[in-house]
Design a protein around this motif. Structure first.
Motif, PDB file in Angstrom:
ATOM      1  N   LYS A 104       0.822  -1.200   0.000  1.00 30.33           N
ATOM      2  CA  LYS A 104       0.000   0.000   0.000  1.00 30.33           C
ATOM      3  C   LYS A 104       0.865   1.263   0.000  1.00 30.33           C
ATOM      4  CE  LYS A 104      -3.719   2.001   2.802  1.00 30.33           C
ATOM      5  NZ  LYS A 104      -4.451   1.853   4.085  1.00 30.33           N
ATOM      6  N   LYS A 105       0.443   2.263  -0.778  1.00 25.60           N
ATOM      7  CA  LYS A 105       1.107   3.558  -0.745  1.00 25.60           C
ATOM      8  C   LYS A 105       0.577   4.362   0.441  1.00 25.60           C
ATOM      9  CE  LYS A 105       2.291   3.874  -5.612  1.00 25.60           C
ATOM     10  NZ  LYS A 105       2.244   4.708  -6.843  1.00 25.60           N
ATOM     11  N   LEU A 106       1.473   5.105   1.074  1.00 24.14           N
ATOM     12  CA  LEU A 106       1.136   5.757   2.342  1.00 24.14           C
ATOM     13  C   LEU A 106       1.208   7.283   2.240  1.00 24.14           C
ATOM     14  CD1 LEU A 106       3.209   3.500   4.763  1.00 24.14           C
ATOM     15  CD2 LEU A 106       0.821   3.234   4.080  1.00 24.14           C
ATOM     16  N   PRO A 107       0.382   7.969   3.012  1.00 23.09           N
ATOM     17  CA  PRO A 107       0.517   9.428   3.108  1.00 23.09           C
ATOM     18  C   PRO A 107       1.770   9.802   3.900  1.00 23.09           C
ATOM     19  CG  PRO A 107      -1.262   8.645   4.518  1.00 23.09           C
ATOM     20  CD  PRO A 107      -0.753   7.453   3.785  1.00 23.09           C
ATOM     21  N   VAL A 108       2.164  11.060   3.773  1.00 24.99           N
ATOM     22  CA  VAL A 108       3.419  11.524   4.369  1.00 24.99           C
ATOM     23  C   VAL A 108       3.175  12.824   5.141  1.00 24.99           C
ATOM     24  CG1 VAL A 108       5.825  12.148   3.944  1.00 24.99           C
ATOM     25  CG2 VAL A 108       4.661  10.575   2.391  1.00 24.99           C
ATOM     26  N   VAL A 109       3.753  12.901   6.337  1.00 25.08           N
ATOM     27  CA  VAL A 109       3.762  14.137   7.123  1.00 25.08           C
ATOM     28  C   VAL A 109       5.200  14.635   7.214  1.00 25.08           C
ATOM     29  CG1 VAL A 109       3.287  15.220   9.349  1.00 25.08           C
ATOM     30  CG2 VAL A 109       1.760  13.417   8.491  1.00 25.08           C
ATOM     31  N   TYR A 110       5.430  15.843   6.750  1.00 24.81           N
ATOM     32  CA  TYR A 110       6.736  16.485   6.840  1.00 24.81           C
ATOM     33  C   TYR A 110       6.766  17.355   8.102  1.00 24.81           C
ATOM     34  CZ  TYR A 110       7.650  14.980   2.075  1.00 24.81           C
ATOM     35  OH  TYR A 110       7.861  14.203   0.949  1.00 24.81           O
ATOM     36  N   LEU A 111       7.775  17.144   8.949  1.00 18.23           N
ATOM     37  CA  LEU A 111       7.891  17.889  10.203  1.00 18.23           C
ATOM     38  C   LEU A 111       9.134  18.776  10.176  1.00 18.23           C
ATOM     39  CD1 LEU A 111       6.910  15.188  12.869  1.00 18.23           C
ATOM     40  CD2 LEU A 111       5.477  17.002  11.908  1.00 18.23           C
ATOM     41  N   LEU A 112       8.949  20.048  10.516  1.00 15.41           N
ATOM     42  CA  LEU A 112      10.012  21.044  10.463  1.00 15.41           C
ATOM     43  C   LEU A 112      10.416  21.466  11.872  1.00 15.41           C
ATOM     44  CD1 LEU A 112       8.544  23.385   7.674  1.00 15.41           C
ATOM     45  CD2 LEU A 112       9.714  21.191   7.417  1.00 15.41           C
ATOM     46  N   THR A 162      15.531  16.079  15.456  1.00  8.77           N
ATOM     47  CA  THR A 162      14.745  16.591  16.589  1.00  8.77           C
ATOM     48  C   THR A 162      13.571  15.683  16.915  1.00  8.77           C
ATOM     49  OG1 THR A 162      15.339  18.912  16.227  1.00  8.77           O
ATOM     50  CG2 THR A 162      13.223  18.479  17.314  1.00  8.77           C
ATOM     51  N   TRP A 163      12.890  15.189  15.894  1.00 12.40           N
ATOM     52  CA  TRP A 163      11.632  14.469  16.100  1.00 12.40           C
ATOM     53  C   TRP A 163      11.814  13.091  16.693  1.00 12.40           C
ATOM     54  CZ3 TRP A 163       7.961  17.869  15.918  1.00 12.40           C
ATOM     55  CH2 TRP A 163       8.190  19.030  15.179  1.00 12.40           C
ATOM     56  N   VAL A 164      12.970  12.477  16.511  1.00  9.08           N
ATOM     57  CA  VAL A 164      13.204  11.168  17.130  1.00  9.08           C
ATOM     58  C   VAL A 164      13.966  11.294  18.440  1.00  9.08           C
ATOM     59  CG1 VAL A 164      13.050   9.837  15.010  1.00  9.08           C
ATOM     60  CG2 VAL A 164      15.246  10.788  15.671  1.00  9.08           C
ATOM     61  N   LYS A 176       0.597   3.722  14.774  1.00 10.93           N
ATOM     62  CA  LYS A 176      -0.845   3.836  15.031  1.00 10.93           C
ATOM     63  C   LYS A 176      -1.595   4.339  13.802  1.00 10.93           C
ATOM     64  CE  LYS A 176      -4.076   6.294  18.101  1.00 10.93           C
ATOM     65  NZ  LYS A 176      -4.166   7.220  19.261  1.00 10.93           N
ATOM     66  N   TYR A 177      -1.057   5.367  13.148  1.00  9.21           N
ATOM     67  CA  TYR A 177      -1.773   6.001  12.049  1.00  9.21           C
ATOM     68  C   TYR A 177      -1.388   5.456  10.675  1.00  9.21           C
ATOM     69  CZ  TYR A 177      -3.254   9.378  15.562  1.00  9.21           C
ATOM     70  OH  TYR A 177      -3.794   9.978  16.674  1.00  9.21           O
ATOM     71  N   GLY A 178      -0.254   4.794  10.599  1.00  8.73           N
ATOM     72  CA  GLY A 178       0.129   4.154   9.345  1.00  8.73           C
ATOM     73  C   GLY A 178       0.552   5.108   8.248  1.00  8.73           C
ATOM     74  N   PHE A 179       1.180   6.225   8.638  1.00  7.31           N
ATOM     75  CA  PHE A 179       1.756   7.069   7.597  1.00  7.31           C
ATOM     76  C   PHE A 179       3.251   7.237   7.824  1.00  7.31           C
ATOM     77  CE2 PHE A 179      -0.803  10.348  10.190  1.00  7.31           C
ATOM     78  CZ  PHE A 179       0.199  10.578  11.108  1.00  7.31           C
ATOM     79  N   ILE A 180       3.912   7.860   6.869  1.00  6.63           N
ATOM     80  CA  ILE A 180       5.349   8.110   6.924  1.00  6.63           C
ATOM     81  C   ILE A 180       5.574   9.503   7.489  1.00  6.63           C
ATOM     82  CG2 ILE A 180       7.453   8.378   5.539  1.00  6.63           C
ATOM     83  CD1 ILE A 180       6.129   6.476   3.468  1.00  6.63           C
ATOM     84  N   VAL A 181       6.574   9.646   8.349  1.00  7.15           N
ATOM     85  CA  VAL A 181       6.955  10.959   8.872  1.00  7.15           C
ATOM     86  C   VAL A 181       8.377  11.279   8.406  1.00  7.15           C
ATOM     87  CG1 VAL A 181       7.650  12.189  10.973  1.00  7.15           C
ATOM     88  CG2 VAL A 181       5.413  11.091  10.856  1.00  7.15           C
ATOM     89  N   ILE A 182       8.550  12.480   7.905  1.00  4.48           N
ATOM     90  CA  ILE A 182       9.856  12.947   7.439  1.00  4.48           C
ATOM     91  C   ILE A 182      10.349  14.058   8.353  1.00  4.48           C
ATOM     92  CG2 ILE A 182      11.173  13.910   5.507  1.00  4.48           C
ATOM     93  CD1 ILE A 182       9.924  11.183   4.901  1.00  4.48           C
ATOM     94  N   GLY A 183      11.483  13.845   9.002  1.00  8.79           N
ATOM     95  CA  GLY A 183      12.137  14.885   9.789  1.00  8.79           C
ATOM     96  C   GLY A 183      13.026  15.703   8.872  1.00  8.79           C
ATOM     97  N   VAL A 184      12.573  16.886   8.526  1.00 10.58           N
ATOM     98  CA  VAL A 184      13.266  17.752   7.569  1.00 10.58           C
ATOM     99  C   VAL A 184      14.367  18.533   8.283  1.00 10.58           C
ATOM    100  CG1 VAL A 184      12.950  19.673   5.940  1.00 10.58           C
ATOM    101  CG2 VAL A 184      11.110  17.987   6.275  1.00 10.58           C
TER     102      VAL A 184
END
Length: 273
Positions: free
Chosen positions: A51-59, A68-70, A82-90
């Protein structure tokens, strides 16, 4: 004693097996001629899923970085699972404010995020490569950056958020290296007026973006966030606006991120067909 150790080991292995996977990658920026580190967090079942997943970019904020985010948000992996999307730490450098500096050609972080990073992630990960599958948020400097980039690039991002965002930095002309990016506010007022989020609301037409903005009541950015909220109400720009007890610190952002990721999860569920 041995039985206790064995039980603890099984518990550790169980939760490790279910943990989101965190990668640090290098993304080359043609506009700035350098590699930039990026953190990618994918759900624990990412490899098995087709499945292709949505992405959240975090600044991140001023003086932060891609990690920072991890490093500072202990529950972000749980939320990705839980939500099944990808998170990008920019990575936005120490003080880029996420725009292309009109006075320093070595700082082109708007170009980097929109034209280089997003296409790289779509090419190398199983993403929903459309605005319906992308959201962007950030804290402090990153809160400004997330709204700035989403307002200017509504074809790229369908939802955006700001946590304790510096949404009008003109009251702080000597702070956070902003004058290094825009020049002095007395010499280059047009740079400051043009690049501060509160003055960009005219770009948000037809309520095309899903927006969530929050700030702690004891935060030094609370007044500029209230001003932004009032202007958005006057322009009939739909948005969720939240004030909660809290200061400009990690404790507030840890809590805030949970609400923002839930907001994006609901957005993805309603927009992705």
């Amino acid at each position: 004693m041995k039985k206790t150790i064995y039980t603890l080991l099984l518990v550790f292995l169980f939760f490790s097996a279910r943990a989101a996977k965190i990668d640090t990658i290098q993304v080359f920026s043609t506009s700035m001629n350098k590699n930039i580190k990026t953190c990618v967090i994918v759900p624990e079942n990412y490899k098995k899923s087709k499945k292709k997943l949505p992405v959240v970019y975090l600044l991140h904020g001023y003086s932060g970085n891609y990690a920072t985010w991890v490093k500072s948000f202990k529950e972000v992996g749980e939320q990705v699972d839980k939500y099944g999307f990808i998170v990008i730490g920019v990575d936005g450098n120490y003080s880029s404010w996420y725009f292309d500096s009109p006075i320093d050609p070595t700082f082109k972080y708007e170009t980097y995020v929109v034209d280089e990073l997003v296409p790289f992630i779509d090419k190398n990960y199983k993403t929903i490569a459309s605005r319906e599958g992308r959201a962007i948020s950030g804290l402090s400097m990153g809160g400004h950056g997330a709204l700035y980039l989403s307002f200017k690039h509504q074809d790229v991002f369908g939802a955006a958020g700001s946590m304790s965002g510096g949404v009008d930095f003109r009251p702080f002309p000597e702070k956070w290296d902003i004058k290094k990016r825009l020049g002095s506010i007395t010499e280059f007022p047009e740079n400051w007026n043009k690049n501060t989020v509160v003055n960009m609301l005219g770009l948000v037409e037809n309520n095309n973006l899903k927006l969530i903005i929050d700030c702690g009541v004891d935060d030094f950015f609370i007044d500029v966030n209230r001003e932004l909220h009032t202007k958005m109400l006057g322009l009939k720009i739909n948005h969720d606006y939240i004030e909660r007890p809290g200061k400009h610190n990690g404790e507030y952002w840890e809590n805030s991120l949970k609400f923002q990721l839930l907001f994006f999860y609901i957005f993805f569920n309603s927009s992705v067909k």
